[in-house]
Design a protein around this motif. Sequence first.
Motif, short mmCIF file in Angstrom:
data_model
loop_
_atom_site.label_atom_id
_atom_site.label_comp_id
_atom_site.label_asym_id
_atom_site.label_seq_id
_atom_site.Cartn_x
_atom_site.Cartn_y
_atom_site.Cartn_z
N MET A 50 -12.27 -65.90 19.21
CA MET A 50 -13.42 -64.99 19.30
C MET A 50 -13.37 -63.94 18.18
N ASN A 51 -14.55 -63.61 17.61
CA ASN A 51 -14.62 -62.58 16.55
C ASN A 51 -14.25 -61.22 17.11
N ARG A 52 -13.45 -60.47 16.33
CA ARG A 52 -13.22 -59.08 16.72
C ARG A 52 -14.17 -58.22 15.88
N THR A 53 -14.62 -57.09 16.42
CA THR A 53 -15.50 -56.20 15.67
C THR A 53 -14.71 -54.95 15.28
N LEU A 54 -14.73 -54.65 13.97
CA LEU A 54 -13.97 -53.50 13.46
C LEU A 54 -14.95 -52.49 12.84
N HIS A 55 -14.76 -51.21 13.16
CA HIS A 55 -15.69 -50.18 12.69
C HIS A 55 -15.06 -49.34 11.58
N PHE A 56 -15.84 -49.10 10.53
CA PHE A 56 -15.38 -48.31 9.37
C PHE A 56 -16.41 -47.24 9.05
N ASP A 57 -16.00 -46.27 8.20
CA ASP A 57 -16.97 -45.31 7.66
C ASP A 57 -17.74 -45.95 6.51
N LEU A 58 -17.02 -46.80 5.76
CA LEU A 58 -17.59 -47.37 4.53
C LEU A 58 -17.05 -48.78 4.33
N ILE A 59 -17.96 -49.70 4.01
CA ILE A 59 -17.53 -51.06 3.63
C ILE A 59 -17.85 -51.24 2.14
N VAL A 60 -16.88 -51.73 1.38
CA VAL A 60 -17.09 -52.02 -0.05
C VAL A 60 -16.96 -53.52 -0.24
N ILE A 61 -17.99 -54.15 -0.77
CA ILE A 61 -17.92 -55.59 -1.05
C ILE A 61 -17.69 -55.77 -2.55
N GLY A 62 -16.57 -56.41 -2.91
CA GLY A 62 -16.19 -56.60 -4.32
C GLY A 62 -15.05 -55.66 -4.66
N ALA A 63 -13.94 -56.25 -5.13
CA ALA A 63 -12.76 -55.41 -5.44
C ALA A 63 -12.41 -55.49 -6.92
N GLY A 64 -13.45 -55.55 -7.79
CA GLY A 64 -13.25 -55.38 -9.23
C GLY A 64 -13.09 -53.88 -9.50
N PRO A 65 -13.24 -53.46 -10.76
CA PRO A 65 -13.05 -52.03 -11.07
C PRO A 65 -13.97 -51.11 -10.26
N SER A 66 -15.26 -51.50 -10.07
CA SER A 66 -16.16 -50.58 -9.35
C SER A 66 -15.78 -50.51 -7.87
N GLY A 67 -15.47 -51.65 -7.27
CA GLY A 67 -15.14 -51.67 -5.84
C GLY A 67 -13.82 -50.97 -5.56
N SER A 68 -12.81 -51.24 -6.40
CA SER A 68 -11.51 -50.59 -6.16
C SER A 68 -11.61 -49.09 -6.40
N ALA A 69 -12.41 -48.69 -7.40
CA ALA A 69 -12.60 -47.24 -7.64
C ALA A 69 -13.28 -46.60 -6.44
N ALA A 70 -14.35 -47.23 -5.94
CA ALA A 70 -15.08 -46.67 -4.79
C ALA A 70 -14.15 -46.58 -3.58
N ALA A 71 -13.42 -47.67 -3.32
CA ALA A 71 -12.56 -47.71 -2.12
C ALA A 71 -11.43 -46.69 -2.23
N CYS A 72 -10.83 -46.58 -3.42
CA CYS A 72 -9.71 -45.66 -3.60
C CYS A 72 -10.19 -44.21 -3.43
N TRP A 73 -11.30 -43.88 -4.10
CA TRP A 73 -11.82 -42.50 -4.06
C TRP A 73 -12.22 -42.12 -2.65
N ALA A 74 -12.90 -43.06 -1.95
CA ALA A 74 -13.35 -42.76 -0.57
C ALA A 74 -12.14 -42.63 0.36
N ALA A 75 -11.15 -43.52 0.21
CA ALA A 75 -9.97 -43.46 1.08
C ALA A 75 -9.20 -42.17 0.82
N ARG A 76 -9.11 -41.80 -0.48
CA ARG A 76 -8.39 -40.57 -0.80
C ARG A 76 -9.09 -39.35 -0.22
N SER A 77 -10.44 -39.45 -0.03
CA SER A 77 -11.12 -38.28 0.55
C SER A 77 -11.24 -38.40 2.07
N GLY A 78 -10.50 -39.34 2.67
CA GLY A 78 -10.37 -39.34 4.13
C GLY A 78 -11.25 -40.34 4.87
#
Length: 389
Positions: free
Chosen positions: A1-29
């Motif tokens: 069965m699928n589990r549902t996980l809740h986040f503040d932000l989902i980033v699709i794509g982990a190239g430079p733009s996605g990793s930058a967005a994810a890192c900056w957002a995670a660093r700000s909490g």
Amino acid sequence: MNRTLHFDLIVIGAGPSGSAAACWAARSGLKVALIDKHPFPRDKLCGGAFTERAMGLYRQIFAQNDLGAPYVARDAVEFYAFGSPLGQLHSPAPLRLTMRRSLDAHLFELAINAGAQDFTGSRITGLSTDPVRVNLGHSVLTAPVLIGADGVNSFVARHLFGKAFEPDQIGFALEVEAVGLSPDLPLRIDFGAANWGYGWQFPKADSTTIGIGGIHARNPDMRRDMLHYLKTLGIADAPKVKGQYLPFGFARTKPGKAHVLLAGDAAGLVDPITGEGIAFALQSGKMAADAAQTALHEGRPEAALSIYRAQLRPLHLAMWQARQLRHLLFNPTLRRPFLNGFQRSSTMKNAYMQLLSGQTEYSEISRKILTKMPRLLMRAATPIGAPKF
Ligand SMILES: Cc1cc2nc3c(=O)[nH]c(=O)nc-3n(C[C@H](O)[C@H](O)[C@H](O)COP(=O)(O)OP(=O)(O)OC[C@H]3O[C@@H](n4cnc5c(N)ncnc54)[C@H](O)[C@@H]3O)c2cc1C
């Protein structure tokens, strides 16, 4: 069965733009999910030139001093136009020549270390954006804000707008990784190797990345031009040639909808003249994360796009100015005086190098060129001794 996980932000794509967005957002909490269809490390077709502009953003976003991925540093570039040498230029800051396989794996690792949750190697089997739900087969992820950082063929952009880019405006590039060449070859840029674009030779530790790129619609037989360019560089047996779209000159004025933002190539943020995209991917990823955080803080996720667009304005202006200047450099009628001027003017050469190293902006370059325009046109009218472009 699928589990549902809740986040503040989902980033699709982990190239430079996605990793930058994810890192900056995670660093700000923020609680961030970072999705990519590939596990890392993975290859990405790219020259891998990491400019000082990119380096400044890397330091800020990832809180690192030195680039933690292998690179070869060069501080001189040889320029050619239509086969004629324009001279060698020294850069005010080193150009770092990287391989995207190791660079992107490094940026991704920093984003995960900052707290983003790893969903790489996951195929998206369903996406809805109102509200945001991303089905990965094994799990369903939800969040009030989504960033599409999934490159030039963006799945998220197609979901929002029906297509990822405008086919008549998009660029295209071909590349090979040539092995067995001397690592001491010059870093070389060839205007005219492709129509409305250029060619490059980037020597690295284990191979030399050679490519050409230009506006797709103006290059009906780019493979032929690539083989010609390789021959010019003395490479008879062409290694495997690979191609990819390059969104230079196609910056989306509306990069998203309400709580869904596009960053990097998905937003068309590649310099229309130099083809540089990594720095703008980092910059827009950070801006998108900032906009998401502000919108969430205000309790208005749907305001994320208007906040993001306001932040992007100077970047959009610079891209527009570069698009205008591109006519001077590449338009067959205007390019001769421009290239003659480029060959003779140390001011213009230095301006180009400062641009590559992120130490000047297009507004400044436009001003310098406009000041020199009457003299450039005079030179075009008196071509004695001038090289033919
Ligand atoms: C031939 C070539 C040479 C270039 N040379 C240079 C250079 O020397 N210097 C420079 O600065 N720029 C260069 N660029 C531009 C640069 O490569 C891009 O601007 C940059 O990679 C953009 O980063 P990004 O994170 O937006 O997208 P990408 O780097 O393309 O990353 C997008 C990510 O999204 C993932 N993805 C895509 N679709 C999905 C999906 N459906 N689900 C999940 N994940 C998905 C991909 O796997 C990828 O990891 C070059 C481009 C080309 C084509």
